[in-house]
Scaffold this active site. Sequence first.
Site, PDB file in Angstrom:
ATOM      1  N   HIS A 139      -6.394  -7.090  -0.462  1.00 51.49           N
ATOM      2  CA  HIS A 139      -6.476  -5.659  -0.763  1.00 51.49           C
ATOM      3  C   HIS A 139      -5.667  -5.324  -2.021  1.00 51.49           C
ATOM      4  CE1 HIS A 139      -6.768  -6.009   3.727  1.00 51.49           C
ATOM      5  NE2 HIS A 139      -7.833  -5.269   3.510  1.00 51.49           N
ATOM      6  N   ASP A 177      -2.975 -10.663  -2.324  1.00 48.23           N
ATOM      7  CA  ASP A 177      -3.525 -10.122  -1.086  1.00 48.23           C
ATOM      8  C   ASP A 177      -4.999  -9.757  -1.304  1.00 48.23           C
ATOM      9  OD1 ASP A 177      -2.183  -8.674   1.592  1.00 48.23           O
ATOM     10  OD2 ASP A 177      -3.986  -7.635   0.897  1.00 48.23           O
ATOM     11  N   HIS A 223       0.818  -1.226   0.000  1.00 49.39           N
ATOM     12  CA  HIS A 223       0.000   0.000   0.000  1.00 49.39           C
ATOM     13  C   HIS A 223       0.848   1.272   0.000  1.00 49.39           C
ATOM     14  CE1 HIS A 223      -3.623  -2.261   0.392  1.00 49.39           C
ATOM     15  NE2 HIS A 223      -3.358  -2.697   1.607  1.00 49.39           N
ATOM     16  N   ASP A 270      -4.517 -12.746   3.520  1.00 49.31           N
ATOM     17  CA  ASP A 270      -5.762 -12.310   4.152  1.00 49.31           C
ATOM     18  C   ASP A 270      -6.989 -12.552   3.274  1.00 49.31           C
ATOM     19  OD1 ASP A 270      -4.676 -10.433   2.458  1.00 49.31           O
ATOM     20  OD2 ASP A 270      -4.725  -8.779   3.880  1.00 49.31           O
TER      21      ASP A 270
END
Length: 308
Positions: A166, A164, A127, A245
């Site tokens: 995200h 991931d 991120h 995740d």
Amino acid sequence: MSLTAFISHKDCWLHDMGAHHPECPDRLSAINDRLIAAGLDLFLSFHDAPAASVEQLSRAHPKDYVESLLANVPEHGIRHLDPDTAVGPGSMKAAVRSAGAGIMGVDLVMGGEVENAFCAIRPPGHHAERSKAMGFCLFNNVAVAAHHAMAAHGLKRISIVDFDVHHGNGTEDIFRDDPRVQMVSIFQHPFYPYSGADNPPAHMCNVPVPAGTRGDAFRQIVTDMWMPALRAHQPELIIISAGFDAHYEDDMGSLGLVESDYVWVTGQLREIAEESAQKRIVSMLEGGYALSSLARSVVSHIKALADI
């Protein structure tokens, strides 16, 4: 020769964003415990991550951003950079080792010492944009590794693969205008960081998926979209943003992957690496916050990398 290197550093435990923060030092302890319980330590070569230099970090981030982050560490307590992301006294020691792990992984696979490497690191990185820390991330570890591969080893084509839950907005931001670095990913959408679905560049195959997506749909996306894109790019190195995740036990997201899905996709990526990258893969830990499923998934992923 061990096929697979395991790269970490005790400093990665020093980053602490406060009690009850999901991105906690226990994540690495859970992975290590599971690794030993599975007997995998017998099959890996273990390495201490070096500290990434300001010069190495500044290939992915502006130098003033790097120096500002390194300098503004609290002596006590924690300092929030945003509601989710904070630094404490040991955070930069951890952050430079996390980025350094990817650099070492690249050097090991490029030197032919191992076929692939897994970096058990924190804080995560995908991120972190060029000039912005966010989403638990300070420096973009995979971007630092990719830039090192190009600068130090002369690579012209790299693929970053991100599974991931995200979207890796930071990775997209850093390589948006650099077609040498392809990005392929899946991510839950709409979901944090609310990006990635609109007009990605041609060299990025980012696939948004709805909450509740399970392994069969994930495998179809990999088969129908990722694999043709990867084969077209012919990467000389694959770097994985390995977030776990998207596992169905992880309540950070709402996807439904299980260990066998991570084993399968790792096998697919090994296939691509064998075709064009002389088997070279560097995998770097991103998310994964349910400690049991994180540890089981990482061990499954490492077994697939090491072909055990």
